[in-house]
Design an enzyme around this catalytic site. Structure first.
Site, mmCIF file in Angstrom:
data_model
loop_
_atom_site.group_PDB
_atom_site.id
_atom_site.type_symbol
_atom_site.label_atom_id
_atom_site.label_comp_id
_atom_site.label_asym_id
_atom_site.label_seq_id
_atom_site.Cartn_x
_atom_site.Cartn_y
_atom_site.Cartn_z
ATOM 1 N N ASP A 362 0.810 -1.216 0.000
ATOM 2 C CA ASP A 362 0.000 0.000 0.000
ATOM 3 C C ASP A 362 0.845 1.269 0.000
ATOM 4 O OD1 ASP A 362 -2.404 -1.310 -0.046
ATOM 5 O OD2 ASP A 362 -2.633 -1.352 2.125
ATOM 6 N N GLU A 1240 0.041 36.944 18.708
ATOM 7 C CA GLU A 1240 -1.058 36.069 18.307
ATOM 8 C C GLU A 1240 -1.962 36.639 17.220
ATOM 9 O OE1 GLU A 1240 -3.134 33.877 21.255
ATOM 10 O OE2 GLU A 1240 -1.567 34.076 22.750
#
Length: 1297
Positions: A362, A1240
């Protein structure tokens, strides 16, 4: 190093050869080391460097080779080129036993504060390329390796070298500037060092033999290089062997297999970063000594051995592409460039990559696809015979006792068209959603007829599909210009690529469409001369030119050192590896190591735990469960809802800690965790999504979460247009490079706890609570954090409590270092949000009413919920008279979510900006027009009834529209979209308002002036975690006291000096710590004034201090900051303009340019603040575009728990042109000393990239007549999401305009 080594006196146990060496030998920073079996065979070089050599500059984080913090430089002999080369090594993957003959250089080997800094270390610091500093040593060593091999690189070569180093703080811009300053085409600078450096300055050394490039290690066969003699080392019942010939290799393999042993032949060992659970193995065969496997030869065809590195293969293919018969290699080069990272390509071989595919069918091996596409012929052998197979045929071979020996690339005439492709979640170093390759012989003179059966390879559809046989058969003999052939081929692909859902990869529908897209891209390339110009964009790769950036800010020299642009005060200690983090604290006598055992399922009950097998493992000391807790089984403070330290019965989420393993080493502890057997009962399907939670009414019973302003119902009833919709934004992992860690040391007065925490006070409370001891028994100390972003506020309590619990029970020091995988599985992340809205607007687009129901996913505990904050700031920068927001806290079976950089504001503003976009679409207006119309004005009132003073949002927005040349660029975007069907561009200009409140803060500072020399030491309540708090504090102290910056230092935080502090966060701690220090310094100045008045005016500072001391003046001051009030202290205003280019067929994007204008007031430290703006923006860029968290729907387990699946931005994901400007002549400042925060708020501006990508999608939809209706683009807008949003169907894939 080898001149005097002794041969083994006895024949090797496995090889039977008397000349086998029983040790490996290498050097680290010029010091020789021999290892002969005293360490386990899987011991990584990084662990040896840190724990044996004692060099802590090299960091450990992901343990997958996916982050780059562990990179060191290694000089070694390369049998392919017969030269000594320097490469970067991911030391977390490289076994120490594979380092024989290497000269390893770590960051300590370059320079330090005592002996002077290396130019690379110095420049990275000078360019402010460090913030938390945890990634800096890896960045330095990666550049050191490059310059050793290429002392005069181009800027492009430098950028290409940084495709595997993660920085979560800086946004990469200053790092790239620093490193590109060494390039030959670097721009000149009048303020910063730049230009190439001499080899002598680089630090290259020679063994004295006169051999060019010698690494100082002599070799018998090749003068000036290393010995590749045979090695055999036994550790317990396992063995490490390095044979020197293929014959010996096969003998060893077959002998061991006949004895029932498990055998692992390997070269670079890079596969363990992906497949960690392979093994265990009894015999490790290091193939580095087998020189036959390094050969490259060219006769009629080109053959290269299986030990040839991926980097060497890439270089070979590049050279071949300009040779007759190998022009087809041009179609493979871009794909090769996307394989792994430079450091992985340098160490790993092409054969190792292919063998991963052979063992794990896979696995999406790009090398497998590339070699099959090239028509590569593989040779495999078992010692007696050699067999040739294609890569696809190799998958069916039983490779026990066999080795992949070589690959042969044949020449082809120009009638063959060859190309391979890859679509992936991130621009570099990522697994593919789908990869593909095509070989097709086409008669272009005969209507582009396919002459023979072509070869088509697809990856990403499971083990069953590699060759697309049905498509190959269908295409044989057909004309590619026949539109029916294209239609038929796409239909065949749809049928042949049917696959099942994959938790990690893209959806089956997306993968099928990518396969169709790749075939179409290939067809466009083949028929390039027959297609319209506007379709040619479909065949080209996204072009990302060399990146660049600009920084612009005002500064007032009269205020210096405040407002002075300075480098990070810790910059050079970080770039030299001298900066100490918790895991760098030297090993304590008797120290043990701990690891958390976590639940594998959520929404169940704990049935039993059996640690018998784990406790049998050598070195395992104890297994701890909830029953061993002497105090309260909760890490949450008493004022919050309980959160168990260790599960007692109810398992709320997969990843929840259920036990602690304590062992003699971290490697042993981490391995023993896997041996603990856990059984569960009463298992239920976990609730993981908003859809599931709403369906099952899984909500917390909160107090009323509702805000009402005006009358929304009445306003909606009279509005010109009412718009309804919904929007969702998922979670984001904080992904600090320093994972959660704590070291607890029992002492006579309790416990010394060295925790990586943002909230020292509550971490202390949690430890005391779990141990059942008073708080004054717990002595906390925090020097710095290697990144946090909110991750180490409440989520650090678990690590601190678990470490302390183990230390308490065993009365020995215990260090608990979470693996990256455990951290991402067990720790909460950013809150996901979902909103349903109804909006009324006027004909012009003025907001009349906004009604929104907002769902916030708290996970399994709501202690850190941000729902109320989100509701109250949803207005962003827009005025509206009528608001109604209603919040619902959702309970899911996921780890308790927590604060993450810009919590509350990020989802709120995304909801609001999505509404603005929806309004613009509904009214057929430019979103810029709608935004300008609704911007707040001075004196207006916000959703939270806050009166806006000094409101600069209109000024900022208008100024950015001009400085970013938005009008002219918008026209260029429109022209581009008109002329290109399969590449589209979009642009978004968005504003931001962010309220900053000091009223929740409590913290203190202590300032000491030492009488001997007048130097100043500061201990403040903020935690340095990369935001530059110490730099700003030092600037303020120096300015206030009137002393040089060099006299001031910050010391580690401790619970003794800085008791009762609130968490460092909310983007205000720097200001408040500066305020506390300012008040301390002001007090000290007042005490010194009477002394100074009695001294001559020019008395030096040290003499003033000495005089004050002898007059018994207190030279220490402490101040406690605890602001009061109910509203914000000021507002931050900013705007961003982002432009994106989209590949319509694959959904991949390039951020072409971002302009940010930010009102920072009068910045305390402009370079620090701009660094915060850039870093915050790029962290947000990952949130909106690449960072997708996925869960196993049956167990609830987070399966994107490492660098292999969770994709934070890399250096080539940031805006190609990145411009940041601080607003000059800002309105009257109200922040501390006129400053405003920058840590922020800038993160929300990064959603401009998502909306720009959305506009590009709208342009793609317009081409197929599907742009009339608005569509919501949820976050993150991954490549998969964007590809699906473009609504491309097979009927749209044509060769006509």
């Amino acid at each position: 190093m080898y001149t005097n080594y002794k041969q083994s006196s006895e024949a090797g146990v496995i090889t039977g050869q008397s000349k086998s060496r029983t040790f490996v030998s290498f050097s680290i920073n010029g010091k020789a080391y021999q290892v002969s079996g005293e360490h386990s065979l899987d011991t990584p070089l990084a662990v040896f460097i840190r724990d044996v050599a004692g060099l802590k500059g090299t960091k450990i984080s992901c343990r997958e080779g996916g982050c780059g913090v562990c990179i060191v430089s290694a000089k070694k002999y390369d049998p392919t080129t017969k030269k000594c080369i320097t490469i970067s090594i991911n030391s977390c993957l490289c076994p120490v036993y594979s380092c024989d003959g290497m000269e390893i250089t770590t960051v300590e080997g370059l320079g330090d504060k005592t002996n002077g800094y290396h130019p690379i270390q110095a420049r990275l610091a000078d360019y402010n390329g460090t913030q938390c500093g945890f990634c800096s040593p890896g960045m330095v060593m990666n550049m050191y390796s490059l310059l050793n091999e290429n002392p005069k690189p181009s800027s492009k070569e430098v950028e290409d070298n940084y495709d595997g180093n993660i920085c979560r703080c800086t946004g990469y811009r200053p790092i790239m500037d620093a490193m590109k300053s060494f390039s030959t085409d670097a721009p000149t600078s009048t303020t910063l060092p730049c230009g190439v450096i001499d080899l002598e300055d680089l630090g290259a050394r020679c063994c004295g033999s006169g051999q060019a490039g010698c690494n100082g290690v002599c070799r018998n066969k090749v003068p000036g290089c290393v010995d590749l003699g045979q090695i055999e080392i036994t550790v317990g019942d396992k063995c490490w062997v390095r044979p020197t010939s293929l014959a010996d290799t096969f003998t060893i393999m077959n002998t061991m297999l006949a004895q029932g042993k498990t055998v692992r032949p390997f070269l670079g060992n890079t596969s363990v970063g992906i497949f960690k659970d392979d093994g265990p193995f009894d015999v490790y065969i290091d193939l580095k000594g087998v020189e036959e496997l390094y050969n490259i030869s060219q006769t009629k065809s080109v053959t290269f051995g299986s030990n040839v590195s991926l980097s060497a293969v890439k270089e070979l293919v590049q050279k071949l592409s300009i040779q007759p018969g190998y022009g087809y290699c041009k179609g493979l080069l871009h794909h090769l460039d996307l394989v792994a990272s430079k450091s992985v390509r340098d160490c790993g071989s092409w054969a190792g990559n292919v063998m991963m595919k052979q063992k794990h069918p896979d696995f999406l091996s790009d090398v497998f696809v590339i070699l099959q596409t090239a028509g590569g012929v593989l040779s495999i052998g078992d010692g007696s015979k050699v067999k040739t197979v294609s890569p696809v045929e190799l998958l069916k071979e039983d490779m026990d006792g066999k080795l992949l020996l070589s690959c042969e690339l044949p020449p082809r005439d120009d009638s063959y068209f060859v190309h391979s492709y890859k679509a992936m979640p991130r621009s570099r170093f990522s697994h593919a959603y789908v990869n593909a390759g095509f070989i097709m012989k086409v008669d272009t003179a005969n209507n582009y007829t396919v002459v023979e059966k072509p070869m088509v390879i697809f990856g990403g559809f499971g083990a069953h599909l590699n060759r697309a046989d049905q498509l190959e058969t269908y295409l044989n003999g057909k004309s590619l210009l026949d539109p029916n052939v294209l239609t038929g081929a796409l239909s065949v692909i749809e049928k042949e690529t049917q696959s099942t859902a994959d938790y990690v990869s893209a959806s089956p529908k997306c993968r099928t469409e990518l396969a169709q897209a790749f075939f179409y891209k290939f067809l466009l390339k083949v028929c390039e001369n027959k297609i319209p110009a506007n379709l040619k964009s479909g065949m080209a790769n996204l072009d990302r030119a060399l990146s660049e950036g600009q920084r612009k800010f005002p500064t007032d020299q009269q205020s210096w050192p405040v407002n002075q642009p300075l480098m990070n005060t810790h910059g050079k200690t970080q770039t030299s590896g001298e900066a100490e983090y918790v895991n760098d604290i030297p090993t304590m006598p008797g120290e043990l190591h701990a690891a958390l055992v976590i639940a594998g399922v959520g929404n169940a009950k704990l049935d039993s735990m059996d640690a018998t097998e784990a406790l049998k493992m050598p070195g395992v000391v104890k297994f701890i469960t909830a029953k061993d807790i002497p105090g309260v089984n909760s890490i949450a403070p008493k004022i919050m809802e309980p959160e168990e330290c260790l599960v007692s019965e109810d398992i709320l989420y997969a990843g929840q800690p259920v036990g602690i393993i304590v062992a003699e080493s971290q490697l042993i502890a981490d391995a023993a965790v896997k041996a603990v057997k856990i059984t569960y009962k009463d298992k239920k399907t976990p609730i993981l999504t908003f859809e599931d939670a709403i369906k099952h009414k899984s909500f917390y019973k909160d107090p009323e979460n509702e805000i009402t302003i005006g009358d929304t119902k009445a306003a909606l009833a009279t509005a010109h247009k009412v718009i309804k919709g919904n929007i969702e934004v998922a979670t984001q992992a904080h992904f600090p490079m320093e994972t959660h860690i704590c070291l607890t040391v029992p002492k006579e007065d309790g416990y010394n706890v060295y925790a990586a925490t943002q909230w020292m006070d509550f971490a202390q409370n949690a430890v005391a609570q779990v141990l059942g001891v008073p708080c004054n028994d717990v002595n906390m100390e925090v020097r710095r954090l290697g990144g946090a972003y909110g991750a180490k506020i409440s989520r650090s309590f678990h690590t601190a409590s678990a470490s302390a619990l183990a230390a308490h029970l065993l009365q020995r020091p215990v260090r608990l270092l979470m693996t990256m995988n455990t951290m991402l599985e067990s720790c909460g992340k950013r809150f996901p949000y979902y909103a349903e809205y109804e909006v009324g607007v006027s004909a012009e687009g003025k907001l009349l009413a906004v009604d929104a129901k907002i769902y916030g996913d708290c996970g399994s505990n709501r202690n850190d919920s941000t729902i109320k904050h989100t509701m109250g700031v949803m207005d962003n920068a827009y005025q509206c008279d009528n608001w109604h927001t209603y919040g619902v806290t959702v309970k899911t079976n996921t780890p308790p979510n927590t604060y993450c950089r810009t919590p509350g504001y990020t989802p709120a503003i995304f909801i609001m900006e999505s509404i603005i976009e929806h309004v613009a679409k509904a009214l057929n207006k430019d979103p810029v027009e709608i935004r300008k119309l609704n911007l707040y004005k001075e004196g207006e009132t916000t959703l939270r009834k806050e009166v806006l003073q000094y409101c600069s949002v209109s000024k900022v927005y208008d100024q950015l529209l001009k400085s970013a040349d938005v009008q002219a660029r918008a026209q260029k975007v429109a022209d581009f979209n008109k002329n290109n069907r399969w590449k589209k561009r979009g642009m978004c200009v968005m504003p931001m308002k962010n309220a900053v409140s000091w009223n929740w803060y409590m913290g203190n500072a202590l300032v000491n002036i030492f009488n001997h020399d007048g130097t100043v030491a500061i201990a403040h309540g903020g935690i340095e975690m990369g935001q530059g708090i110490n730099t700003k504090v030092i600037q303020v102290a120096a300015h206030t006291l009137g002393v040089p910056i060099e006299l001031v230092k910050c010391k580690p935080n401790s619970s003794m000096c800085n008791a009762n502090n609130i968490a460092t966060g909310g983007s205000i701690t720097s200001e408040m710590s500066c305020k506390a220090v300012y008040e301390c310094c002001k007090t000290l100045k007042e005490r010194l004034e009477p002394i100074q008045q009695n001294l001559p005016p020019d008395t030096p500072w040290p003499q003033i201090i000495q005089a004050a001391f002898w007059q018994k003046v207190d030279l220490s001051a402490r101040y406690y900051v605890a602001p009061r009030g109910s509203g914000p202290d000021y507002f931050v205003y900013a705007a961003a303009c982002s432009e994106v280019e989209l590949d319509v067929l694959t959904g991949e994007t390039v951020a072409l340019r971002t302009d940010i204008l930010y009102d920072c007031g009068k910045s305390l430290s402009p370079e620090i603040d701009i660094g915060q703006i850039e870093g915050s923006f790029v962290m947000g860029l990952g949130y909106w575009m690449t960072e997708k968290t996925r869960f196993n729907l049956e167990t609830g387990r987070n399966i994107t728990h490492g660098t292999w699946e969770y994709k934070v931005p890399l250096a080539k994901d940031i805006p190609r042109d990145f411009r940041v400007e601080l607003l000059d002549e800002a309105p009257k400042p109200v922040g501390f000393m006129g400053s405003k925060t920058a840590g922020e708020p800038p993160l929300v501006l990064s959603m401009s990239v998502l909306f720009a990508a959305k506009h590009a999608v709208q342009a793609a939809r317009a081409d197929i007549g599907k742009d009339k209706e608005y569509f919501a683009l949820n976050g993150p807008a991954t490549a998969e999401a964007l590809q699906q949003a473009c609504l491309v169907e097979p009927k749209h894939l044509t060769l006509k305009a």
